[in-house]
Design a protein around this motif. Sequence first.
Motif, short mmCIF file in Angstrom:
data_model
loop_
_atom_site.label_atom_id
_atom_site.label_comp_id
_atom_site.label_asym_id
_atom_site.label_seq_id
_atom_site.Cartn_x
_atom_site.Cartn_y
_atom_site.Cartn_z
N THR A 287 0.81 -1.21 0.00
CA THR A 287 0.00 0.00 0.00
C THR A 287 0.85 1.27 0.00
OG1 THR A 287 -0.16 -0.31 2.39
CG2 THR A 287 -2.03 -1.06 1.06
N CYS A 288 2.16 1.10 0.12
CA CYS A 288 3.08 2.24 0.07
C CYS A 288 4.42 1.70 -0.42
CB CYS A 288 3.24 2.85 1.47
SG CYS A 288 4.49 4.15 1.59
N LEU A 289 5.18 2.54 -1.13
CA LEU A 289 6.53 2.13 -1.55
C LEU A 289 7.33 1.67 -0.34
CD1 LEU A 289 8.31 4.65 -3.97
CD2 LEU A 289 8.12 2.18 -4.21
N PHE A 290 7.09 2.33 0.79
CA PHE A 290 7.90 2.09 1.99
C PHE A 290 7.23 1.17 3.00
CE2 PHE A 290 8.97 6.14 0.05
CZ PHE A 290 10.32 5.97 -0.17
N SER A 291 6.16 0.48 2.57
CA SER A 291 5.44 -0.42 3.48
C SER A 291 6.37 -1.42 4.13
CB SER A 291 4.39 -1.23 2.70
OG SER A 291 3.30 -0.46 2.35
N LEU A 292 6.09 -1.73 5.39
CA LEU A 292 6.84 -2.77 6.08
C LEU A 292 6.02 -4.06 6.16
CD1 LEU A 292 8.40 -0.63 8.94
CD2 LEU A 292 9.50 -1.42 6.82
N ARG A 293 4.74 -3.96 5.75
CA ARG A 293 3.93 -5.19 5.68
C ARG A 293 3.32 -5.30 4.28
NH1 ARG A 293 0.03 -2.13 9.05
NH2 ARG A 293 -0.79 -0.85 7.40
N GLU A 294 3.03 -6.56 3.92
CA GLU A 294 2.48 -6.83 2.60
C GLU A 294 1.24 -7.69 2.75
OE1 GLU A 294 5.81 -8.76 0.72
OE2 GLU A 294 6.67 -6.82 0.15
N HIS A 295 0.40 -7.68 1.73
CA HIS A 295 -0.83 -8.47 1.75
C HIS A 295 -0.74 -9.51 0.64
CE1 HIS A 295 -2.68 -5.33 4.33
NE2 HIS A 295 -1.80 -4.58 3.70
N ASP A 296 -0.73 -10.76 1.03
CA ASP A 296 -0.55 -11.82 0.03
C ASP A 296 -1.81 -11.98 -0.81
OD1 ASP A 296 0.53 -13.94 -1.34
OD2 ASP A 296 -0.09 -15.43 0.15
N VAL A 297 -1.65 -11.90 -2.12
CA VAL A 297 -2.77 -12.10 -3.04
C VAL A 297 -2.58 -13.43 -3.77
CG1 VAL A 297 -4.05 -11.11 -4.98
CG2 VAL A 297 -2.93 -9.59 -3.35
N LEU A 298 -1.34 -13.74 -4.09
CA LEU A 298 -1.05 -14.96 -4.84
C LEU A 298 -1.51 -16.22 -4.10
CD1 LEU A 298 1.74 -15.85 -7.14
CD2 LEU A 298 1.74 -17.18 -5.06
N GLY A 299 -1.20 -16.30 -2.80
CA GLY A 299 -1.57 -17.49 -2.01
C GLY A 299 -3.08 -17.74 -2.06
N PRO A 300 -3.89 -16.76 -1.63
CA PRO A 300 -5.34 -16.97 -1.67
C PRO A 300 -5.86 -17.29 -3.07
CG PRO A 300 -4.81 -15.05 -0.33
CD PRO A 300 -3.53 -15.52 -0.94
N MET A 301 -5.26 -16.67 -4.10
CA MET A 301 -5.74 -16.97 -5.46
C MET A 301 -5.49 -18.42 -5.80
SD MET A 301 -4.78 -13.72 -7.77
CE MET A 301 -5.73 -14.08 -9.22
N ARG A 302 -4.29 -18.88 -5.47
CA ARG A 302 -3.98 -20.28 -5.83
C ARG A 302 -4.73 -21.25 -4.93
NH1 ARG A 302 2.25 -19.71 -8.09
NH2 ARG A 302 1.60 -18.27 -9.72
N ALA A 303 -5.26 -20.75 -3.81
CA ALA A 303 -6.07 -21.61 -2.94
C ALA A 303 -7.55 -21.56 -3.33
CB ALA A 303 -5.90 -21.18 -1.48
N GLY A 304 -7.88 -20.78 -4.38
CA GLY A 304 -9.24 -20.83 -4.93
C GLY A 304 -10.17 -19.71 -4.52
#
Length: 344
Positions: A287-304
């Motif tokens: 959500t920011c160039l300097f974010s220290l946390r990320e939100h996984d999108v790939l995992g949930p997508m591959r889990a359906g």
Amino acid sequence: MNSPRPTSDSASDAAARVLSDGWSRRIENLRISVTDRCNFRCVYCIPEDIEWLPRKKLLTFEEITRIARVAIECGIKKLRLTGGEPLLRKDLPKLIGELARLPGLADLALTTNGTELPRLAKPLADAGLERINVSLDSLDRATFEKLAQRDALAQVLAGIDAAEAAGLLPISINCVVIRGVNDGEAVDFARFARERRFEVRFIEFMPLEHGQRWGEHALVPGHELRARIDAEFPLAPSPDQDPHAPSKDWIFADGAPGTVGFIDSVTAPFCQTCNRIRLTADGKLRTCLFSLREHDVLGPMRAGIDDAGLAELLVGAVATKELKHHISDGLFVKPERTMSRIGG
Ligand code: SAM
Ligand code: SF4
């Protein structure tokens, strides 16, 4: 884009899910990194001995297109592909074609180091790409090589010519400025903008490099470059300034074509009007160039996960968008990813 895009019923159905953060900023701009690989080793961006992500960890074209479609249904209007070097991703025109057809998209652009444009500019334009930004830090061969750690100035200039010939206009040039290396070229770049009708943007060096090169000594504030250019070619504020654009643009007061812009991310942050989020090549939303946390999108997508769930995920992530970066207030913690792995 060459033909009008279709409108979509599902886009209006999803209008209730708007990407708005906790500070009432409406998010309309998504930057998608399509690869972490690069053929340059720009000193401010990438480690020299970087290990590339394994292919199976990269978002596929189908996954990228699906995320983009759902994001557009939630209010994203502009997409920009980046990297690493996006033109190294095989079959990129195919992805551009798929994204260009998405209903509700207002703008599709790309940021590149330009080396592959002689081969790809036309196929990209034919596929529906509208605009490009080409990174070019020096007009001098030796200085260029010092920054990119590759002797490729001629190749990049040929790429810019190819983009022009393919009609990818207006061409924007991104120039990261480092004191004592290329800051002496500000007026040369302004002349280049005037002669070629380009939008040249000077970007302040940000602490997203590998190692410890960044610091006060290396940073050149945009206002300093502007004063140097203004002394040679008087400037006036651009009448077409986009309030959300990070670049503050100036036209030449004598009516010459071209513009110069200043992305003063460090000395004059534009966090208050930031309307962008980023998706990394391995499917993490930042959500920011300097974010220290990320939100996984790939995992949930591959889990359906279904589209509604994906939209919820995007909405939830955006809600956590940081108010501002902390580069200048003593609270700054450098993210683990370098710029090449985030997608600038
Ligand atoms: N490889 C492509 C290119 O160079 O245009 C796209 C990816 S690159 C990470 C995107 C932009 O980020 C480039 O314009 C680059 O100059 C800029 N950039 C990279 N590292 C930076 C840093 N530490 N500070 C400011 N800008 C940076
Ligand atoms: Fe590669 Fe672009 Fe980073 Fe340079 S700025 S190393 S070209 S990703």
